[in-house]
Scaffold this motif. Structure first.
Motif, short mmCIF file in Angstrom:
data_model
loop_
_atom_site.label_atom_id
_atom_site.label_comp_id
_atom_site.label_asym_id
_atom_site.label_seq_id
_atom_site.Cartn_x
_atom_site.Cartn_y
_atom_site.Cartn_z
N PHE A 21 8.53 -5.17 2.09
CA PHE A 21 8.86 -4.52 0.81
C PHE A 21 8.04 -3.23 0.73
N VAL A 22 8.73 -2.09 0.62
CA VAL A 22 8.01 -0.82 0.47
C VAL A 22 8.21 -0.30 -0.95
N TYR A 23 7.15 0.24 -1.52
CA TYR A 23 7.19 0.65 -2.93
C TYR A 23 6.69 2.07 -3.11
N GLY A 24 6.26 2.71 -2.02
CA GLY A 24 5.60 4.01 -2.16
C GLY A 24 6.26 5.09 -1.33
N THR A 25 5.43 5.73 -0.53
CA THR A 25 5.90 6.90 0.23
C THR A 25 6.86 6.53 1.35
N LEU A 26 7.02 5.23 1.63
CA LEU A 26 7.95 4.81 2.69
C LEU A 26 9.38 4.62 2.18
N LYS A 27 9.60 4.69 0.87
CA LYS A 27 10.95 4.50 0.33
C LYS A 27 11.85 5.68 0.71
N TYR A 79 -5.25 -0.99 3.38
CA TYR A 79 -4.30 -1.90 2.75
C TYR A 79 -4.36 -3.22 3.51
N LYS A 135 -0.74 2.13 7.81
CA LYS A 135 -1.34 1.72 6.53
C LYS A 135 -2.82 1.38 6.66
N PRO A 149 -0.09 6.25 -3.30
CA PRO A 149 0.25 5.10 -4.13
C PRO A 149 -0.34 3.80 -3.55
N1 PCA Z 1 3.41 3.49 1.56
C1 PCA Z 1 3.58 2.06 1.47
C2 PCA Z 1 2.45 1.60 0.67
C3 PCA Z 1 1.97 2.78 -0.03
C4 PCA Z 1 2.54 3.92 0.68
O1 PCA Z 1 2.26 5.07 0.54
C5 PCA Z 1 4.88 1.75 0.86
O2 PCA Z 1 5.72 2.63 0.66
O3 PCA Z 1 5.11 0.56 0.55
#
Ligand code: PCA
Length: 150
Positions: free
Chosen positions: A5-11, A88, A82, A51
């Motif tokens: 599950f990606v929530y940050g810059t990987l979306k 992380y 990461k 993030p």
């Molecule tokens: N990339 C990962 C975690 C935070 C980030 O910058 C993501 O998109 O889930």
């Protein structure tokens, strides 16, 4: 294959999404949009406006993101990118599925819940707990804290 599950810059549409599309890093296939079952604080921190999902379930907001099915090579690439486990830590999280790509018989049902890996952090600074939390990360959101490539 593992689910991440990606929530940050990987979306999609965010500054590091290209890394998941680069086959030199392995394979990643979009599965569905999802949001966390539990609330978590998603904050933007450091001089690079990174993030972070703080591993403090029960505070913050239910966070939106994208689930990908990735091969071992991509999982190892993401762990390295990461800085896992230093910056992380890859943990398992429960997610509520939203829409998938649609059509195929492997498309999961919206509303059902599944587990996936996510990069959260336990190694945050105390002040980060006081930061604004976001429901859905966008580097170019009106918070004015765009991600800085480094
Ligand atoms: N990339 C990962 C975690 C935070 C980030 O910058 C993501 O998109 O889930």
């Amino acid at each position: 294959m593992a689910k991440v599950f990606v929530y940050g810059t990987l979306k999609k549409g965010q500054p590091n999404h290209f890394l998941m599309k680069d086959h030199a890093n392995g394979q990643a296939e979009f599965v569905a949009h999802a949001r966390t079952v539990d609330p978590y604080p998603l904050v933007i921190a450091t001089e690079y406006n990174i993030p972070f999902l703080l591993n403090v379930p029960g505070t913050g907001q239910r966070v939106h993101g994208e689930i990908y099915s990735v091969d071992q090579k991509m999982l190892e690439f993401l762990d390295e990118f990461k800085e896992c486990p230093k910056l992380y830590q890859r943990t398992l999280i429960r997610l509520e599925l939203e829409d998938g790509p649609g059509g195929g018989k492997h498309t999961p049902d919206a509303g059902s819940s599944i587990e996936a890996y996510v990069y959260t952090t336990d190694t945050y600074e105390r002040e980060w707990l006081e930061k604004t939390t976001y429901e859905s990360y966008n580097s170019n959101g009106d918070h004015g804290l765009p991600y800085v490539q480094h």
